[in-house]
Design an enzyme around this catalytic site. Structure first.
Site, PDB file in Angstrom:
ATOM      1  CG  HIS A  20      80.538  33.260  69.722  1.00 35.95           C
ATOM      2  ND1 HIS A  20      79.901  34.480  69.626  1.00 35.95           N
ATOM      3  CD2 HIS A  20      81.861  33.537  69.741  1.00 35.95           C
ATOM      4  CE1 HIS A  20      80.808  35.442  69.605  1.00 35.95           C
ATOM      5  NE2 HIS A  20      82.002  34.898  69.665  1.00 35.95           N
ATOM      6  CG  ASP A 117      79.901  31.632  74.650  1.00 33.21           C
ATOM      7  OD1 ASP A 117      79.716  32.528  75.498  1.00 33.21           O
ATOM      8  OD2 ASP A 117      79.407  31.681  73.514  1.00 33.21           O
TER       9      ASP A 117
END
Length: 482
Positions: A20, A117
């Protein structure tokens, strides 16, 4: 450079994990270097990943990227062996909300927008509180995004488990998908991670738009569906912006022990690169079959090796001479001796970008994480798809069925051990066969289109980013006039 983006300040929220953090850093660097946007990364971290810690210490571009670490305290109460990773990440982001709010409140200059995200939708109330334009950054493809926002519809249409369905699932803008190829949260509708997945799919539609690490030429039909397909637009009307491919050019590792020198000696497009990413660990039985398959293929290979039990490798393994009959228990006896002229093993982590861009590499046996997939495509390297978890099965389906740049085993590696004979055939087919040549030509064309998409002259992804920044700038101007 877009003039409207000058002096903007954007905060980007990253959930824990190397997979991520990397795409968030790439997005921040893109904003700084190509659009002159000051960027603050809000990185939720844990103490469990040494590689994540190294990534956070990398130098930032031109001083315009600031990273604020938000370390979670004792989260042992959140940990449970029965809880899936996706559920844990959602719980971590909820736990981090006070840290995120405090970090924004303490900024001398408040951000002009918040980008989160794919797990960061938990921060939606904070964006609303500060009246910030808000976007979701999905560092994946349009197939995954279409499935995620459309899943609440499938939830109402399909009864029972998706994996028990006889027919392929129909997702707007995508080719029909085998039930077994859906993302992990959809494999068991009784698990909490499915509930979390449905919630995130609904929350995506509440943001001002979605940024994708993809580009128009790669997924033209799926991206068009977001704009025109009635079924898809019935659940999401906000725009989708393909801004990729954003990929690494350097990595926080060094490749040692002469592996690059070995690659330099191999013929062009003759070597298979084998790696399953930072979290990819195979069973002992599958490791054995893979080793035999590579050996039987007699094709050159470079293999990033992790222990099937803990992901680590005995240091002594890599200090012994390759000619020794000794080898670790998870590889066939004598494997190192028999393959010393055709392959090399890399401990734990290889410099993937550098390896993929080497002219001797002719194929990539990959877990199909989207970071690795993009790095393979922009390097012009076709793949053997070996999905393990998360959305990787869906990525593998797209690579094989839609793009035609990958081969995959008949059965999913997560359901059945892939035998050595099938591995041998796949490797030979990719490196030597006519199918491999066709795929290599296709992926090289995609490599060219990827470069074009990022071009500042007429690139589709560059224009998408400029549009986002223009929208943010206009909203900032409207706020200042009130």
């Amino acid at each position: 450079m877009s003039g409207s983006s000058d002096n903007l300040h954007i905060a980007i929220l990253s959930s824990p994990g190397v997979g991520h953090l990397i795409p968030v850093q790439l997005l921040a660097e893109r904003l700084v270097t190509k659009h002159n946007v000051k960027t603050t990364i809000l990185a939720v971290t844990t103490s469990s990943s040494p590689l994540e810690s190294r990534l956070l210490k990398l130098p930032t571009e031109e001083g315009l990227v600031e990273t604020v670490e938000l370390p979670l305290g004792d989260i042992s109460r959140l940990m449970n062996p029965s809880i899936q990773v996706a559920t844990t990440l959602c719980m971590m982001l909820r736990e981090a909300l006070p840290l995120i709010r405090s970090a924004i409140a303490s900024m001398d200059r408040k951000p002009d927008a918040l980008i989160v995200d794919l797990f960061g939708t938990e921060a939606l109330p904070i964006a609303l509180e500060y009246k910030l334009p808000k976007y979701v950054y999905v560092p994946s493809n349009a197939w995954y995004t279409a499935l995620t926002v459309y899943c609440p519809v499938l939830d109402g249409e399909i009864k029972g488990q998706y994996v028990d369905e006889q027919d392929c699932l129909k997702i707007p803008g995508c080719k029909p998908v085998r039930p077994l190829d859906v993302v992990d949260p959809m494999l068991n509708r009784d698990d909490q991670q499915y509930v979390e997945y449905l919630r995130r799919g609904k929350e995506y539609t509440l943001f001002d738009g979605i940024l994708l690490n993809s580009w128009e030429d790669l997924e033209s039909k799926s991206l068009e569906a977001f704009r025109e397909n009635e079924a898809l637009r019935s659940v999401m009307t906000n725009p989708v912006y393909p801004i990729g491919p954003l990929t690494r050019t350097i990595e926080p590792n060094v490749l040692e022990n002469g592996f690059m020198a070995w690659l330099d000696k191999q013929p062009n497009q003759s070597v298979l690169f084998v790696s399953f990413g930072s979290g990819g660990v195979l069973s002992t039985e599958q490791m054995t079959e893979l080793a035999w398959g590579l050996e039987m293929s007699q094709q050159q290979f470079i293999w990033v090796v992790r222990s099937p039990t803990c992901g680590r490798v005995d240091d002594a393994f890599f200090t012994r001479d390759y000619g020794s009959e000794w080898s670790p228990s998870f590889l066939p006896p004598g494997f190192l001796t028999r393959t010393q002229n055709i392959g090399v093993l890399v401990p734990l982590w290889g410099q993937q970008v550098k390896i993929l861009n080497h002219p001797s590499i002719g194929g990539f046996l990959s877990h199909c994480g989207w970071n690795s997939t993009l790095e393979s495509i922009v390097s012009g390297v076709p793949m053997i798809a070996w999905p393990l978890y998360a959305e990787q099965k869906l990525n593998a389906a797209m690579l094989t069925e839609e793009l035609g740049v990958a081969l995959r085993p008949e059965d999913l590696p997560t359901r059945k051990v892939v035998g050595r004979e099938e591995i041998e055939k796949l490797v030979r087919k990719l490196i030597q066969g006519e199918d491999g040549k066709v795929m290599r030509d296709k992926v090289k064309r995609l490599k060219i289109s990827a470069t074009s998409a990022l071009s500042e002259l007429s690139g589709s992804s560059y224009k998408s980013m400029c549009q986002i920044l223009s929208n943010i700038s206009n909203k900032r101007s409207a706020r200042m006039m009130k």
